[in-house]
Design a protein around this motif. Structure first.
Motif, PDB file in Angstrom:
ATOM      1  N   ASN A  96       0.831  -1.195   0.000  1.00 23.79           N
ATOM      2  CA  ASN A  96       0.000   0.000   0.000  1.00 23.79           C
ATOM      3  C   ASN A  96       0.872   1.253   0.000  1.00 23.79           C
ATOM      4  O   ASN A  96       1.998   1.241   0.503  1.00 23.79           O
ATOM      5  CB  ASN A  96      -0.902   0.011   1.239  1.00 23.79           C
ATOM      6  CG  ASN A  96      -1.842  -1.177   1.280  1.00 23.79           C
ATOM      7  OD1 ASN A  96      -2.849  -1.219   0.587  1.00 23.79           O
ATOM      8  ND2 ASN A  96      -1.497  -2.173   2.110  1.00 23.79           N
ATOM      9  N   ALA A  97       0.334   2.344  -0.546  1.00 18.38           N
ATOM     10  CA  ALA A  97       0.967   3.655  -0.473  1.00 18.38           C
ATOM     11  C   ALA A  97       0.219   4.466   0.573  1.00 18.38           C
ATOM     12  O   ALA A  97      -0.982   4.745   0.414  1.00 18.38           O
ATOM     13  CB  ALA A  97       0.917   4.342  -1.828  1.00 18.38           C
ATOM     14  N   VAL A  98       0.917   4.826   1.652  1.00 14.56           N
ATOM     15  CA  VAL A  98       0.272   5.454   2.803  1.00 14.56           C
ATOM     16  C   VAL A  98       1.039   6.733   3.127  1.00 14.56           C
ATOM     17  O   VAL A  98       2.205   6.676   3.529  1.00 14.56           O
ATOM     18  CB  VAL A  98       0.260   4.503   4.016  1.00 14.56           C
ATOM     19  CG1 VAL A  98      -0.531   5.107   5.162  1.00 14.56           C
ATOM     20  CG2 VAL A  98      -0.311   3.134   3.641  1.00 14.56           C
ATOM     21  N   SER A  99       0.383   7.892   2.961  1.00 17.27           N
ATOM     22  CA  SER A  99       1.124   9.141   3.144  1.00 17.27           C
ATOM     23  C   SER A  99       0.234  10.242   3.697  1.00 17.27           C
ATOM     24  O   SER A  99      -0.971  10.293   3.440  1.00 17.27           O
ATOM     25  CB  SER A  99       1.718   9.598   1.812  1.00 17.27           C
ATOM     26  OG  SER A  99       0.701   9.886   0.863  1.00 17.27           O
ATOM     27  N   GLY A 100       0.864  11.113   4.489  1.00 17.84           N
ATOM     28  CA  GLY A 100       0.223  12.330   4.947  1.00 17.84           C
ATOM     29  C   GLY A 100      -0.920  12.157   5.909  1.00 17.84           C
ATOM     30  O   GLY A 100      -1.770  13.046   6.038  1.00 17.84           O
ATOM     31  N   THR A 160       3.788  -5.802   5.271  1.00 22.45           N
ATOM     32  CA  THR A 160       4.968  -6.025   4.428  1.00 22.45           C
ATOM     33  C   THR A 160       4.907  -5.236   3.128  1.00 22.45           C
ATOM     34  O   THR A 160       3.840  -5.051   2.535  1.00 22.45           O
ATOM     35  CB  THR A 160       5.123  -7.522   4.115  1.00 22.45           C
ATOM     36  OG1 THR A 160       6.339  -7.734   3.392  1.00 22.45           O
ATOM     37  CG2 THR A 160       3.959  -8.071   3.314  1.00 22.45           C
ATOM     38  N   SER A 161       6.054  -4.731   2.731  1.00 24.79           N
ATOM     39  CA  SER A 161       6.256  -4.130   1.406  1.00 24.79           C
ATOM     40  C   SER A 161       5.352  -2.931   1.146  1.00 24.79           C
ATOM     41  O   SER A 161       4.919  -2.690   0.014  1.00 24.79           O
ATOM     42  CB  SER A 161       6.049  -5.187   0.306  1.00 24.79           C
ATOM     43  OG  SER A 161       6.922  -6.283   0.485  1.00 24.79           O
ATOM     44  N   GLY A 167       5.559  10.688   5.644  1.00 27.28           N
ATOM     45  CA  GLY A 167       4.835  11.860   6.094  1.00 27.28           C
ATOM     46  C   GLY A 167       3.655  11.574   6.992  1.00 27.28           C
ATOM     47  O   GLY A 167       2.737  12.400   7.100  1.00 27.28           O
ATOM     48  N   ASN A 168       3.654  10.426   7.661  1.00 28.32           N
ATOM     49  CA  ASN A 168       2.572  10.101   8.578  1.00 28.32           C
ATOM     50  C   ASN A 168       2.997  10.425  10.009  1.00 28.32           C
ATOM     51  O   ASN A 168       4.171  10.327  10.367  1.00 28.32           O
ATOM     52  CB  ASN A 168       2.223   8.614   8.472  1.00 28.32           C
ATOM     53  CG  ASN A 168       1.822   8.210   7.065  1.00 28.32           C
ATOM     54  OD1 ASN A 168       0.726   8.531   6.608  1.00 28.32           O
ATOM     55  ND2 ASN A 168       2.724   7.510   6.362  1.00 28.32           N
ATOM     56  N   GLY A 169       2.034  10.772  10.864  1.00 26.60           N
ATOM     57  CA  GLY A 169       2.395  11.124  12.223  1.00 26.60           C
ATOM     58  C   GLY A 169       1.356  10.678  13.237  1.00 26.60           C
ATOM     59  O   GLY A 169       0.174  10.652  12.933  1.00 26.60           O
ATOM     60  N   PRO A 170       1.842  10.247  14.386  1.00 28.74           N
ATOM     61  CA  PRO A 170       3.197  10.443  14.913  1.00 28.74           C
ATOM     62  C   PRO A 170       4.283   9.561  14.284  1.00 28.74           C
ATOM     63  O   PRO A 170       5.467   9.809  14.511  1.00 28.74           O
ATOM     64  CB  PRO A 170       3.042  10.116  16.393  1.00 28.74           C
ATOM     65  CG  PRO A 170       1.912   9.137  16.445  1.00 28.74           C
ATOM     66  CD  PRO A 170       0.964   9.583  15.384  1.00 28.74           C
ATOM     67  N   ALA A 171       3.882   8.524  13.524  1.00 28.59           N
ATOM     68  CA  ALA A 171       4.881   7.670  12.895  1.00 28.59           C
ATOM     69  C   ALA A 171       4.248   6.972  11.693  1.00 28.59           C
ATOM     70  O   ALA A 171       3.021   6.867  11.575  1.00 28.59           O
ATOM     71  CB  ALA A 171       5.433   6.639  13.887  1.00 28.59           C
ATOM     72  N   ALA A 193       9.108   0.430   3.359  1.00 33.40           N
ATOM     73  CA  ALA A 193       9.898   1.621   3.094  1.00 33.40           C
ATOM     74  C   ALA A 193       9.267   2.794   3.819  1.00 33.40           C
ATOM     75  O   ALA A 193       8.202   3.294   3.415  1.00 33.40           O
ATOM     76  CB  ALA A 193       9.963   1.889   1.596  1.00 33.40           C
ATOM     77  N   CYS A 194       9.893   3.221   4.914  1.00 34.90           N
ATOM     78  CA  CYS A 194       9.331   4.301   5.708  1.00 34.90           C
ATOM     79  C   CYS A 194      10.435   4.962   6.513  1.00 34.90           C
ATOM     80  O   CYS A 194      11.562   4.466   6.572  1.00 34.90           O
ATOM     81  CB  CYS A 194       8.214   3.786   6.614  1.00 34.90           C
ATOM     82  SG  CYS A 194       8.677   2.477   7.779  1.00 34.90           S
ATOM     83  N   GLY A 195      10.097   6.077   7.149  1.00 40.56           N
ATOM     84  CA  GLY A 195      11.115   6.823   7.873  1.00 40.56           C
ATOM     85  C   GLY A 195      11.009   6.734   9.375  1.00 40.56           C
ATOM     86  O   GLY A 195      12.013   6.838  10.075  1.00 40.56           O
ATOM     87  N   THR A 196       9.793   6.534   9.906  1.00 45.34           N
ATOM     88  CA  THR A 196       9.604   6.548  11.354  1.00 45.34           C
ATOM     89  C   THR A 196       8.699   5.429  11.794  1.00 45.34           C
ATOM     90  O   THR A 196       7.785   5.005  11.059  1.00 45.34           O
ATOM     91  CB  THR A 196       8.974   7.888  11.804  1.00 45.34           C
ATOM     92  OG1 THR A 196       7.709   8.068  11.144  1.00 45.34           O
ATOM     93  CG2 THR A 196       9.874   9.063  11.467  1.00 45.34           C
ATOM     94  N   SER A 197       8.955   4.921  12.993  1.00 47.24           N
ATOM     95  CA  SER A 197       8.080   3.888  13.541  1.00 47.24           C
ATOM     96  C   SER A 197       8.067   3.989  15.062  1.00 47.24           C
ATOM     97  O   SER A 197       8.994   4.534  15.678  1.00 47.24           O
ATOM     98  CB  SER A 197       8.541   2.483  13.130  1.00 47.24           C
ATOM     99  OG  SER A 197       9.760   2.136  13.765  1.00 47.24           O
ATOM    100  N   SER A 198       7.003   3.468  15.640  1.00 44.27           N
ATOM    101  CA  SER A 198       6.873   3.395  17.094  1.00 44.27           C
ATOM    102  C   SER A 198       6.345   1.998  17.459  1.00 44.27           C
ATOM    103  O   SER A 198       5.214   1.662  17.121  1.00 44.27           O
ATOM    104  CB  SER A 198       5.905   4.458  17.606  1.00 44.27           C
ATOM    105  OG  SER A 198       5.719   4.345  18.998  1.00 44.27           O
ATOM    106  N   PRO A 199       7.203   1.166  18.089  1.00 43.13           N
ATOM    107  CA  PRO A 199       8.588   1.449  18.503  1.00 43.13           C
ATOM    108  C   PRO A 199       9.526   1.555  17.301  1.00 43.13           C
ATOM    109  O   PRO A 199       9.142   1.200  16.179  1.00 43.13           O
ATOM    110  CB  PRO A 199       8.921   0.221  19.361  1.00 43.13           C
ATOM    111  CG  PRO A 199       8.096  -0.878  18.765  1.00 43.13           C
ATOM    112  CD  PRO A 199       6.811  -0.225  18.375  1.00 43.13           C
ATOM    113  N   SER A 200      10.693   2.028  17.532  1.00 45.03           N
ATOM    114  CA  SER A 200      11.671   2.180  16.454  1.00 45.03           C
ATOM    115  C   SER A 200      12.087   0.803  15.936  1.00 45.03           C
ATOM    116  O   SER A 200      11.938  -0.219  16.596  1.00 45.03           O
ATOM    117  CB  SER A 200      12.888   2.937  16.944  1.00 45.03           C
ATOM    118  OG  SER A 200      13.528   2.247  17.997  1.00 45.03           O
ATOM    119  N   GLY A 201      12.587   0.783  14.699  1.00 42.89           N
ATOM    120  CA  GLY A 201      13.124  -0.438  14.129  1.00 42.89           C
ATOM    121  C   GLY A 201      12.166  -1.235  13.253  1.00 42.89           C
ATOM    122  O   GLY A 201      12.521  -2.305  12.738  1.00 42.89           O
ATOM    123  N   LEU A 202      10.939  -0.738  13.045  1.00 41.90           N
ATOM    124  CA  LEU A 202       9.976  -1.478  12.230  1.00 41.90           C
ATOM    125  C   LEU A 202      10.141  -1.189  10.737  1.00 41.90           C
ATOM    126  O   LEU A 202       9.675  -1.972   9.898  1.00 41.90           O
ATOM    127  CB  LEU A 202       8.545  -1.133  12.646  1.00 41.90           C
ATOM    128  CG  LEU A 202       8.166  -1.406  14.106  1.00 41.90           C
ATOM    129  CD1 LEU A 202       6.699  -1.049  14.347  1.00 41.90           C
ATOM    130  CD2 LEU A 202       8.422  -2.874  14.466  1.00 41.90           C
TER     131      LEU A 202
END
Length: 367
Positions: A290-294, A327-328, A333-337, A354-363
């Motif tokens: 999926n494409a998930v943004s903003g 997966t995949s 640009g999603n928040g908080p993560a 493929a993403c920049g932030t996760s909670s918890p980190s490392g996902l």
């Protein structure tokens, strides 16, 4: 064979002359209805296998189908096509009591809720090419098997755009749905383990919980685009009522800027805002490609893809969430993560996202 509906009495007389072939087979009839004539009269006169062809123009009706294999086909779902608006008074039937536009209805031993069972199904059937505006529910599929709602436009629903409850093997595809107060598309097949419902190719705008499923199994949500809602896809406790039911699959969708605010309502206490995909108490689920943004919000279920336990919201819920694969997906640009998981459950995996932030980190697998 083609018939024009002039009146209820004439329709019934014409239907009686329909010629059967091969001993018992019904020769399919096309009933042509024009503005000012009754769609319901044509449905009542039709036999299984018939088509109700609606000319362009505006109709003020609520239409209920309780027969197998009836097709309602409009002249197109644009403003110059077939437009269905609420009648001055709704009929005294299931469709009317729900203030719905078009209903396919079998027999249910409850109120179409999680404790209900279908005792008989309306099979087949289709509604296509109709613009449905201003009903509480645009299209209702209830106790149906193999029914299609495709190529319609559903606007300004006071509750849901399209509902699929106590049903199986439905296809809800290529519809445009906007401004539904609860969800554009709602699937609740509840106690039916053998269902396979497909929700595909729909465009959803500004419709509270976007596409949602509740206590359901065997649901494919693919190639839809949801924006401007509180959430893109929202699943609650799916599969727990039907252990061993088929997979919930959410794949190849675009969930963009679903930042409207839905306060706790309709028996669900938690506010929802800025959520791409929410899985609450889900089991046997895959969220992929999926494409998930903003999608940005301040609530516990805000973020790109959010996986949380249902026990927080319903301590009595027996669901033990697990067997979930995220997966995949491509998220930004999603928040908080981009990815959010509360750590509950077992067999929950995050891979190749493929993403920049996760909670918890490392996902995230890539930035």
């Amino acid at each position: 064979m083609k018939k024009t509906l002039l009146s209820v009495a004439a329709a019934m007389a014409v239907a009686a002359t329909t010629v059967a072939t091969a001993g018992t087979a019904h020769a399919a009839t096309v009933w042509t209805v024009s503005p000012g004539q009754s769609i319901q009269a044509a449905v009542d006169a039709a036999q299984p296998g018939d088509t109700i062809q609606l000319a362009a123009g505006t109709y003020q009706e609520s239409v209920q189908v309780v027969k197998d294999n009836i097709t309602i086909k409009g002249a197109g779902s644009g403003t110059d096509g077939t437009v269905l608006t609420p009648p001055a008074a709704f009929p005294d039937n299931h469709c009317g009591s729900h203030q719905a536009g078009i209903c396919f209805r079998g027999t249910v031993d409850g109120t179409d809720g999680p404790t209900s069972h279908a005792t008989s199904f309306v099979t087949g059937g289709r509604v296509t090419g109709v613009r449905i505006d201003g009903f509480r529910v645009g299209i209702s599929l209830s106790a149906t098997d193999g029914t299609r709602a495709d190529g319609n436009t559903v606007l300004n629903s006071g509750s849901y755009g399209v509902t699929d409850t106590v049903s199986k093997n439905s296809t809800i595809g290529a519809n445009v749905i906007s401004d539904a107060a609860r969800a554009a598309i709602y699937v609740g097949n509840y106690n039916i383990p053998a269902s396979h419902t497909v929700v595909t190719g729909n465009k959803v705008i500004r419709s509270a919980y976007g596409i949602s499923s509740y206590d359901s199994s065997g649901v494919d949500v693919t190639r839809n685009a949801v924006s401007g809602s509180c959430s893109g896809f929202f699943s609650f406790s799916d599969s727990y009522r039907v252990p061993g039911g088929e997979l919930l699959n959410v794949a190849n969708n675009a969930f963009t800027s679903n930042n409207a605010n839905c306060p706790g309502q309709y028996g669900f206490p938690q506010a929802v805002q800025g959520s791409g995909v929410i899985l609450v108490g889900a089991t046997h689920a895959t969220v992929q490609q999926n494409a998930v943004s903003g999608n940005i919000g301040p609530d516990p279920m805000s973020g790109g893809i959010v996986v949380v336990t249902s026990h927080t919201f319903d301590p009595a819920d027996p669901t033990e969430e697990g067997d979930i694969s995220v997966t995949s997906n491509v998220l930004h640009g999603n928040g908080p993560a981009d990815l959010v998981w509360d750590g509950a459950g077992s067999g929950i995996t995050f891979t190749y996202n493929a993403c920049g932030t996760s909670s918890p980190s490392g996902l995230c697998s890539a930035s």
